[in-house]
Design a protein around this motif. Sequence first.
Motif, PDB file in Angstrom:
ATOM      1  N   ARG A   1      -2.324  11.780   8.961  1.00 47.90           N
ATOM      2  CA  ARG A   1      -1.733  10.777   9.865  1.00 47.90           C
ATOM      3  C   ARG A   1      -0.223  10.934   9.964  1.00 47.90           C
ATOM      4  NH1 ARG A   1      -4.827   5.845   7.303  1.00 47.90           N
ATOM      5  NH2 ARG A   1      -6.818   6.026   8.366  1.00 47.90           N
ATOM      6  N   ARG A   2       0.433  11.078   8.810  1.00 44.82           N
ATOM      7  CA  ARG A   2       1.891  11.229   8.808  1.00 44.82           C
ATOM      8  C   ARG A   2       2.312  12.483   9.559  1.00 44.82           C
ATOM      9  NH1 ARG A   2       5.322   7.773   5.614  1.00 44.82           N
ATOM     10  NH2 ARG A   2       4.987   6.093   7.074  1.00 44.82           N
ATOM     11  N   TRP A   3       1.553  13.555   9.343  1.00 42.12           N
ATOM     12  CA  TRP A   3       1.873  14.834   9.977  1.00 42.12           C
ATOM     13  C   TRP A   3       1.778  14.702  11.500  1.00 42.12           C
ATOM     14  CZ3 TRP A   3      -1.430  18.551  12.502  1.00 42.12           C
ATOM     15  CH2 TRP A   3      -0.797  19.753  12.749  1.00 42.12           C
ATOM     16  N   LYS A   4       0.720  14.048  11.966  1.00 38.92           N
ATOM     17  CA  LYS A   4       0.556  13.841  13.417  1.00 38.92           C
ATOM     18  C   LYS A   4       1.715  13.017  13.991  1.00 38.92           C
ATOM     19  CE  LYS A   4      -4.367  14.391  14.165  1.00 38.92           C
ATOM     20  NZ  LYS A   4      -5.605  13.659  13.873  1.00 38.92           N
TER      21      LYS A   4
ATOM     22  N   GLY B   1       0.835  -1.199   0.000  1.00 35.94           N
ATOM     23  CA  GLY B   1       0.000   0.000   0.000  1.00 35.94           C
ATOM     24  C   GLY B   1       0.862   1.238   0.000  1.00 35.94           C
ATOM     25  N   PRO B   2       0.243   2.405  -0.234  1.00 32.20           N
ATOM     26  CA  PRO B   2       1.017   3.655  -0.262  1.00 32.20           C
ATOM     27  C   PRO B   2       1.405   4.125   1.145  1.00 32.20           C
ATOM     28  CG  PRO B   2      -1.298   4.121  -0.594  1.00 32.20           C
ATOM     29  CD  PRO B   2      -1.176   2.624  -0.505  1.00 32.20           C
ATOM     30  N   SER B   3       2.268   5.125   1.195  1.00 34.40           N
ATOM     31  CA  SER B   3       2.719   5.672   2.478  1.00 34.40           C
ATOM     32  C   SER B   3       1.544   6.263   3.255  1.00 34.40           C
ATOM     33  CB  SER B   3       3.705   6.810   2.245  1.00 34.40           C
ATOM     34  OG  SER B   3       4.694   6.399   1.375  1.00 34.40           O
ATOM     35  N   GLY B   4       1.574   6.049   4.548  1.00 34.88           N
ATOM     36  CA  GLY B   4       0.579   6.681   5.413  1.00 34.88           C
ATOM     37  C   GLY B   4      -0.781   6.017   5.409  1.00 34.88           C
ATOM     38  N   SER B   5      -0.882   4.832   4.804  1.00 39.41           N
ATOM     39  CA  SER B   5      -2.186   4.159   4.731  1.00 39.41           C
ATOM     40  C   SER B   5      -2.503   3.421   6.030  1.00 39.41           C
ATOM     41  CB  SER B   5      -2.193   3.161   3.577  1.00 39.41           C
ATOM     42  OG  SER B   5      -1.149   2.220   3.750  1.00 39.41           O
ATOM     43  N   GLY B   6      -1.500   3.305   6.880  1.00 43.23           N
ATOM     44  CA  GLY B   6      -1.676   2.562   8.133  1.00 43.23           C
ATOM     45  C   GLY B   6      -1.232   1.121   7.991  1.00 43.23           C
TER      46      GLY B   6
ATOM     47  N   ALA C   1      -5.692   4.537   1.604  1.00 41.64           N
ATOM     48  CA  ALA C   1      -6.583   5.589   2.121  1.00 41.64           C
ATOM     49  C   ALA C   1      -6.391   6.821   1.239  1.00 41.64           C
ATOM     50  CB  ALA C   1      -6.236   5.924   3.572  1.00 41.64           C
ATOM     51  N   SER C   2      -7.281   7.797   1.387  1.00 41.61           N
ATOM     52  CA  SER C   2      -7.176   9.023   0.574  1.00 41.61           C
ATOM     53  C   SER C   2      -5.899   9.791   0.942  1.00 41.61           C
ATOM     54  CB  SER C   2      -8.387   9.919   0.829  1.00 41.61           C
ATOM     55  OG  SER C   2      -8.352  10.350   2.180  1.00 41.61           O
ATOM     56  N   ILE C   3      -5.439  10.624   0.024  1.00 40.45           N
ATOM     57  CA  ILE C   3      -4.221  11.415   0.266  1.00 40.45           C
ATOM     58  C   ILE C   3      -4.394  12.324   1.489  1.00 40.45           C
ATOM     59  CG2 ILE C   3      -4.877  13.120  -1.531  1.00 40.45           C
ATOM     60  CD1 ILE C   3      -1.259  12.286  -0.954  1.00 40.45           C
ATOM     61  N   GLU C   4      -5.601  12.888   1.660  1.00 40.88           N
ATOM     62  CA  GLU C   4      -5.848  13.805   2.798  1.00 40.88           C
ATOM     63  C   GLU C   4      -5.667  13.066   4.134  1.00 40.88           C
ATOM     64  OE1 GLU C   4      -7.854  13.732   0.131  1.00 40.88           O
ATOM     65  OE2 GLU C   4      -7.242  15.703  -0.636  1.00 40.88           O
ATOM     66  N   LYS C   5      -6.269  11.910   4.218  1.00 40.54           N
ATOM     67  CA  LYS C   5      -6.188  11.122   5.456  1.00 40.54           C
ATOM     68  C   LYS C   5      -4.741  10.687   5.730  1.00 40.54           C
ATOM     69  CE  LYS C   5      -9.167   9.870   8.532  1.00 40.54           C
ATOM     70  NZ  LYS C   5     -10.257  10.605   8.733  1.00 40.54           N
ATOM     71  N   ARG C   6      -4.072  10.280   4.685  1.00 43.05           N
ATOM     72  CA  ARG C   6      -2.705   9.787   4.860  1.00 43.05           C
ATOM     73  C   ARG C   6      -1.766  10.914   5.298  1.00 43.05           C
ATOM     74  NH1 ARG C   6      -0.418   7.813   0.224  1.00 43.05           N
ATOM     75  NH2 ARG C   6      -2.017   8.432  -1.223  1.00 43.05           N
ATOM     76  N   ALA C   7      -1.960  12.093   4.692  1.00 44.25           N
ATOM     77  CA  ALA C   7      -1.099  13.238   5.037  1.00 44.25           C
ATOM     78  C   ALA C   7      -1.327  13.633   6.501  1.00 44.25           C
ATOM     79  CB  ALA C   7      -1.402  14.411   4.106  1.00 44.25           C
TER      80      ALA C   7
END
Length: 215
Positions: A150-153, A10-15, A142-148
């Motif tokens: 999560r990574r930011w947090k 999966g992509p980065s930040g998807s969990g 997950a969507s780019i918004e959600k992934r960003a």
Amino acid sequence: MKTINIAIDGPSGSGKSTAARNLAEDLGIEYIDTGAMYRAAAYKALRDGVPAEEAAIEKMLENSEIDFSGGRIYLDGADISGEIRALEVSAAASEISKFNSCRSRLVELQRRIAESKSVVMDGRDIGSNVLPDASYKFFITASIEKRAERRWKELQEKGEDATLEAVKEDLKQRDYNDTHRKLNPLIKTKDAVEIITDDINIEEVNELLKSYIKR
Ligand code: DC
């Protein structure tokens, strides 16, 4: 004893990494974070001023040892699990992961680990290339918004200084690199179960994965 291999891409930040780690723990098998291996190589290149060019990275890897032990990653004997999470290491990992020699060396190591024991392995090309015969394959996204977000947090919690916008741009660039590279790009294989994590939490992802494995 027969080994079980579970592939999670999966992509980065998807969990996917958290999901993979939890699943491995619940099943009592090893978790192998292949992204951490590309990050370890990128970290060493940045630290030692090795240019992001194929020949230079190949030579560097010939003289490098990357190992996992107790959920930590070691480079030439030193625990670098914290250092490899910096934003600049993420960008450099995505950059050097397109080199054939870098991929083949790390993929060989990944296959060797999976042959010797049962693993949950996560990355971009696990189901499609590293372990095409894995017992189970999942694609977590997950969507780019959600992934960003999560990574930011995550970065904030670690005291890393980055804006949400910078994190989103970095993710977009890495998504592009990871899906457009010639060698083993990120793809969802036909036999992988897709899980979208926008509206479900870590525990729910974990339950979902386990419900497929019980079947
Ligand atoms: O999963 P991650 O964000 O820690 O991965 C870091 C980079 O490594 C990612 O941008 C692409 C690369 N990668 C890869 O090419 N193949 C893998 N199996 C895992 C990671």
